[in-house]
Design an enzyme around this catalytic site. Structure first.
Site, PDB file in Angstrom:
ATOM      1  N   ASN A 144      -3.760  -3.463  -0.570  1.00 46.04           N
ATOM      2  CA  ASN A 144      -4.565  -4.608  -0.089  1.00 46.04           C
ATOM      3  C   ASN A 144      -4.260  -5.186  -1.240  1.00 46.04           C
ATOM      4  O   ASN A 144      -5.814  -6.315  -0.877  1.00 46.04           O
ATOM      5  CB  ASN A 144      -6.283  -3.440   0.522  1.00 46.04           C
ATOM      6  CG  ASN A 144      -7.299  -4.717   1.360  1.00 46.04           C
ATOM      7  OD1 ASN A 144      -8.259  -3.817   1.338  1.00 46.04           O
ATOM      8  ND2 ASN A 144      -5.909  -5.795   2.165  1.00 46.04           N
ATOM      9  N   ASP A 171       7.935  -5.812   0.070  1.00 47.26           N
ATOM     10  CA  ASP A 171       6.150  -5.653  -1.196  1.00 47.26           C
ATOM     11  C   ASP A 171       7.200  -6.208  -2.010  1.00 47.26           C
ATOM     12  O   ASP A 171       7.891  -6.537  -2.914  1.00 47.26           O
ATOM     13  CB  ASP A 171       6.948  -3.868  -0.812  1.00 47.26           C
ATOM     14  CG  ASP A 171       5.535  -3.781  -1.883  1.00 47.26           C
ATOM     15  OD1 ASP A 171       4.713  -4.806  -3.225  1.00 47.26           O
ATOM     16  OD2 ASP A 171       5.088  -2.399  -2.665  1.00 47.26           O
ATOM     17  N   CYS A 193      -1.731  -7.761  -1.867  1.00 45.05           N
ATOM     18  CA  CYS A 193      -0.623  -8.834  -1.813  1.00 45.05           C
ATOM     19  C   CYS A 193      -0.606  -8.943  -0.094  1.00 45.05           C
ATOM     20  O   CYS A 193      -0.618 -10.184   0.565  1.00 45.05           O
ATOM     21  CB  CYS A 193       0.424  -8.123  -1.908  1.00 45.05           C
ATOM     22  SG  CYS A 193       0.239  -7.926  -3.695  1.00 45.05           S
ATOM     23  N   ARG A 194       0.260  -8.370   0.621  1.00 39.52           N
ATOM     24  CA  ARG A 194       0.443  -8.381   2.460  1.00 39.52           C
ATOM     25  C   ARG A 194      -0.989  -8.902   3.371  1.00 39.52           C
ATOM     26  O   ARG A 194      -0.884  -9.639   3.693  1.00 39.52           O
ATOM     27  CB  ARG A 194       1.975  -7.531   2.183  1.00 39.52           C
ATOM     28  CG  ARG A 194       2.981  -7.614   2.239  1.00 39.52           C
ATOM     29  CD  ARG A 194       3.796  -6.998   2.038  1.00 39.52           C
ATOM     30  NE  ARG A 194       2.746  -5.595   1.678  1.00 39.52           N
ATOM     31  CZ  ARG A 194       3.755  -4.263   1.390  1.00 39.52           C
ATOM     32  NH1 ARG A 194       5.081  -4.046   2.375  1.00 39.52           N
ATOM     33  NH2 ARG A 194       3.107  -3.214   0.821  1.00 39.52           N
ATOM     34  N   SER A 195      -1.465  -7.328   3.224  1.00 41.40           N
ATOM     35  CA  SER A 195      -1.981  -7.520   4.360  1.00 41.40           C
ATOM     36  C   SER A 195      -3.856  -8.941   3.590  1.00 41.40           C
ATOM     37  O   SER A 195      -3.883  -8.916   4.812  1.00 41.40           O
ATOM     38  CB  SER A 195      -2.655  -6.186   4.864  1.00 41.40           C
ATOM     39  OG  SER A 195      -3.657  -5.571   3.379  1.00 41.40           O
ATOM     40  N   CYS A 240      -1.247  -2.944   4.433  1.00 39.53           N
ATOM     41  CA  CYS A 240      -0.226  -2.262   3.278  1.00 39.53           C
ATOM     42  C   CYS A 240      -0.748  -1.711   2.683  1.00 39.53           C
ATOM     43  O   CYS A 240      -1.679  -0.621   2.399  1.00 39.53           O
ATOM     44  CB  CYS A 240      -0.112  -3.977   3.092  1.00 39.53           C
ATOM     45  SG  CYS A 240      -1.443  -4.468   1.889  1.00 39.53           S
TER      46      CYS A 240
HETATM   47  P1  4NP Z   1       0.470  -4.919  -1.297  1.00 40.45           P
HETATM   48  O1  4NP Z   1       1.080  -4.526  -2.210  1.00 40.45           O
HETATM   49  O2  4NP Z   1       0.690  -3.643  -0.334  1.00 40.45           O
HETATM   50  O3  4NP Z   1       1.216  -5.971  -0.719  1.00 40.45           O
HETATM   51  O4  4NP Z   1      -1.037  -4.948  -1.671  1.00 40.45           O
HETATM   52  C1  4NP Z   1       1.589  -3.623  -3.440  1.00 40.45           C
HETATM   53  C2  4NP Z   1       0.214  -3.329  -4.226  1.00 40.45           C
HETATM   54  C3  4NP Z   1      -0.049  -2.784  -4.862  1.00 40.45           C
HETATM   55  C4  4NP Z   1       1.006  -1.879  -5.365  1.00 40.45           C
HETATM   56  C5  4NP Z   1       1.851  -2.064  -4.932  1.00 40.45           C
HETATM   57  C6  4NP Z   1       1.794  -2.819  -3.372  1.00 40.45           C
HETATM   58  N1  4NP Z   1       1.267  -0.972  -6.613  1.00 40.45           N
HETATM   59  O5  4NP Z   1       1.767   0.100  -6.663  1.00 40.45           O
HETATM   60  O6  4NP Z   1      -0.358  -0.839  -7.382  1.00 40.45           O
END
Ligand code: 4NP
Length: 158
Positions: free
Chosen positions: A10, A123, A12-14, A7
């Site tokens: 790294n 997201d 939240c989702r992955s 993702c």
């Molecule tokens: P992830 O979520 O890609 O599912 O881990 C996010 C975590 C951080 C950010 C964006 C999405 N960020 O912009 O910092």
């Protein structure tokens, strides 16, 4: 077989997908056959544990993610993993653009491997905590579909 879930951050989702897929693989008796890891395409959260909202949502389903730490996608990943599966189209495009020409890894969308063609895990980072429950539902369905496909492939090659 080695699977890398990808993702943006790294956190939240992955990592959620890593923990859920591992739990489902254990239930299916495939935890020794399939290795799962996760990473982010972006550098911002390297070294951090999963987002507290993601950890809370997973904990409600009996999953402890507190030991996971974010890392960024590295070029070696394209040789170390058989499948690099992105959570959404943006991260899929990053995988396609960074893939070395001699890498033999399969690159695709995580939910597509689970039978949901063209579908992304949205997201949840900038939304409320109820977004994380929806993410978990999608990931659980994707993990089940992915395992069914793996089992079908293993049946065929037996
Ligand atoms: P992830 O979520 O890609 O599912 O881990 C996010 C975590 C951080 C950010 C964006 C999405 N960020 O912009 O910092």
């Amino acid at each position: 077989m080695r699977i890398l879930l990808v993702c943006l951050g790294n956190i939240c989702r992955s990592p959620t997908a890593e923990a859920i897929l591992l739990q489902h693989l254990k239930r299916a008796g495939l935890a020794d056959t399939v290795t799962v890891d996760s990473c982010g395409t972006g550098p911002w959260h390297v070294g951090e544990p999963p987002d507290p909202r993601a950890q809370a949502a997973a904990a409600q389903r009996g999953i402890d993610m507190s030991d996971l730490r974010a890392r960024q996608l590295a070029v070696e990943d394209f040789y170390r993993f058989d499948y690099l599966l992105a959570m959404d189209h943006e991260n899929l495009a990053v995988l396609q653009s960074r893939r070395p020409t001699d890498s033999e890894a399969h690159i695709g969308l995580f939910l597509e491997m689970g039978g949901m063609k063209g579908k992304a895990v949205p997201d949840p980072y900038f939304g409320g905590s109820d977004g994380f429950d929806g993410v978990l539902d999608l990931i659980e369905a994707g993990a089940d579909g992915l395992i069914q496909r793996l089992q079908a492939r293993m049946e065929m090659s037996r």
